[in-house]
Design a protein around this motif. Structure first.
Motif, short mmCIF file in Angstrom:
data_model
loop_
_atom_site.label_atom_id
_atom_site.label_comp_id
_atom_site.label_asym_id
_atom_site.label_seq_id
_atom_site.Cartn_x
_atom_site.Cartn_y
_atom_site.Cartn_z
N ASP A 183 0.85 -1.52 0.00
CA ASP A 183 -0.11 -0.06 -0.06
C ASP A 183 0.82 1.22 -0.08
OD1 ASP A 183 -2.08 1.86 0.25
OD2 ASP A 183 -2.86 1.04 2.02
N PHE A 184 1.21 1.63 -1.31
CA PHE A 184 2.21 2.85 -1.30
C PHE A 184 1.17 4.17 -0.88
CE2 PHE A 184 4.42 0.24 -4.24
CZ PHE A 184 5.60 -0.01 -3.69
N MET A 185 0.04 4.08 -0.65
CA MET A 185 -0.70 5.23 -0.22
C MET A 185 -0.50 5.50 1.50
SD MET A 185 -4.48 5.15 -1.73
CE MET A 185 -4.78 6.68 -0.99
N LEU A 186 -0.05 4.53 2.08
CA LEU A 186 0.56 4.52 3.30
C LEU A 186 1.89 5.72 3.25
CD1 LEU A 186 0.59 1.21 5.09
CD2 LEU A 186 -0.37 3.22 5.93
N THR A 187 2.72 5.22 2.29
CA THR A 187 4.03 5.90 2.30
C THR A 187 3.74 7.59 1.91
OG1 THR A 187 5.01 3.92 1.23
CG2 THR A 187 6.10 6.06 0.93
N MET A 188 2.56 7.61 1.33
CA MET A 188 2.44 9.10 1.05
C MET A 188 1.79 9.75 2.04
SD MET A 188 3.72 10.03 -1.75
CE MET A 188 4.62 8.63 -3.28
N VAL A 229 2.29 -8.52 4.21
CA VAL A 229 2.81 -7.51 4.94
C VAL A 229 4.42 -7.40 5.08
CG1 VAL A 229 2.41 -6.47 7.34
CG2 VAL A 229 0.66 -7.59 6.34
N LEU A 230 5.00 -8.70 5.22
CA LEU A 230 6.53 -8.46 5.31
C LEU A 230 6.98 -7.71 4.05
CD1 LEU A 230 7.64 -11.41 7.54
CD2 LEU A 230 7.30 -9.31 8.24
N PRO A 231 7.02 -8.45 2.87
CA PRO A 231 7.27 -7.45 1.64
C PRO A 231 6.96 -6.24 1.65
CG PRO A 231 6.41 -9.87 1.11
CD PRO A 231 6.16 -9.54 2.62
N ALA A 232 5.69 -5.87 1.86
CA ALA A 232 4.98 -4.55 1.97
C ALA A 232 5.96 -3.57 2.82
CB ALA A 232 3.82 -4.48 2.29
N ILE A 233 6.47 -4.06 4.02
CA ILE A 233 7.45 -3.17 4.60
C ILE A 233 8.52 -2.81 4.14
CG2 ILE A 233 8.90 -3.21 6.90
CD1 ILE A 233 6.76 -5.28 7.99
N ALA A 234 9.03 -3.81 3.35
CA ALA A 234 10.48 -3.37 2.61
C ALA A 234 9.99 -2.53 1.59
CB ALA A 234 11.02 -4.85 2.09
N MET A 235 9.17 -2.79 0.75
CA MET A 235 8.51 -1.89 -0.53
C MET A 235 8.34 -0.61 0.09
SD MET A 235 6.81 -4.50 -3.09
CE MET A 235 6.36 -5.99 -2.29
N ASN A 236 7.45 -0.21 0.91
CA ASN A 236 7.16 1.00 1.59
C ASN A 236 8.39 1.76 2.07
OD1 ASN A 236 4.41 0.80 0.84
ND2 ASN A 236 3.71 0.40 2.90
N ILE A 272 7.20 0.70 10.91
CA ILE A 272 6.46 0.49 11.98
C ILE A 272 5.21 1.01 11.68
CG2 ILE A 272 5.94 1.48 14.26
CD1 ILE A 272 8.94 2.04 14.73
N GLY A 273 4.94 1.90 10.94
CA GLY A 273 3.58 2.28 10.46
C GLY A 273 3.14 1.19 9.32
N THR A 274 3.85 0.39 8.73
CA THR A 274 3.36 -0.55 7.86
C THR A 274 3.11 -1.61 8.63
OG1 THR A 274 4.80 0.50 5.99
CG2 THR A 274 3.96 -1.82 5.65
N ILE A 275 3.68 -2.22 9.44
CA ILE A 275 3.54 -3.57 10.26
C ILE A 275 2.26 -2.99 10.93
CG2 ILE A 275 4.18 -4.68 12.32
CD1 ILE A 275 7.16 -4.08 11.66
N LEU A 276 2.01 -1.92 11.62
CA LEU A 276 0.99 -1.76 12.36
C LEU A 276 -0.39 -1.81 11.49
CD1 LEU A 276 -0.50 -0.72 14.97
CD2 LEU A 276 -0.05 1.57 14.14
N SER A 277 -0.18 -0.94 10.17
CA SER A 277 -1.39 -1.02 9.13
C SER A 277 -1.76 -2.36 8.88
CB SER A 277 -0.73 -0.14 8.23
OG SER A 277 -1.92 -0.13 6.88
#
Length: 182
Positions: free
Chosen positions: A33-38, A149-156, A110-115
């Motif tokens: 979810d790159f919306m999280l990054t933004m 989620v784990l790959p998303a953490i790395a990507m974000n 941290i935010g990506t793990i939480l999300s």
């Protein structure tokens, strides 16, 4: 609210939505979810409660509308809202570290793990979404956490590490009133 700041927050959400749409889903329709990054960049630039609320609601609704996960609308809204205010609390608490790219990238992780944890918990345990081939909600949670989620953490974190310094540089050259211009 400053109109220029609203426009910039809208642009961040729009870029996040565009990235969200072009990234293919995997692991039962979930995607990073790159919306999280933004949203995190928006919170770092405009750390005020009203701005965080606005970013949380807009990213949650847009993520929910475009979600490819079964029943993903409500979990997206819940996870963005909670995650936004937790990150906001971290930004306020560790204000002196918000200029450090490593510290802010860690906050993104941290935010990506939480999300991801909130999203999966709401979808699987509260709404009762079932995933074919995964026997119980706990097995589904664990499987999806590891696979998505784990790959998303790395990507974000990588995306944030690349995008945030660019946005910071642009903000310093403009008339936008952000934390960076103070």
């Amino acid at each position: 609210m400053n109109t220029k700041n609203l426009v910039l927050m809208a642009l961040l959400v729009a870029v996040g939505a565009a990235l969200y749409l072009i990234i293919p889903g995997y692991g039962e329709g979930m995607k990073p979810d790159f919306m999280l990054t933004m949203m995190f960049i928006g919170i770092l630039l405009f750390p005020q409660t009203k701005n965080v609320f606005l970013l949380a609601v807009t990213t949650g609704v847009i993520s929910g509308l475009f979600s490819s996960f079964p029943g993903g609308f409500v979990p997206n809204i819940v996870d963005k809202f909670i995650t936004a205010f937790v990150i906001y609390a971290l930004v306020i608490t560790f204000k002196k570290f918000t200029g450090n790219i490593i510290a802010t990238t860690i906050m993104t992780g941290i935010g990506t793990i939480l999300s991801g944890s909130i999203f999966l918990s709401v979808a699987l345990f509260i709404l009762g979404v079932t995933i074919p081939g995964l026997a119980s909600p706990m097995v589904a949670f664990t499987t999806l956490f590891v696979a998505v989620v784990l790959p998303a953490i790395a990507m974000n974190c990588i995306a944030f590490f690349i995008i945030y310094p660019i946005v910071k540089g642009l903000m310093k050259r403009t008339s936008f009133k952000t934390v960076l211009s103070n």
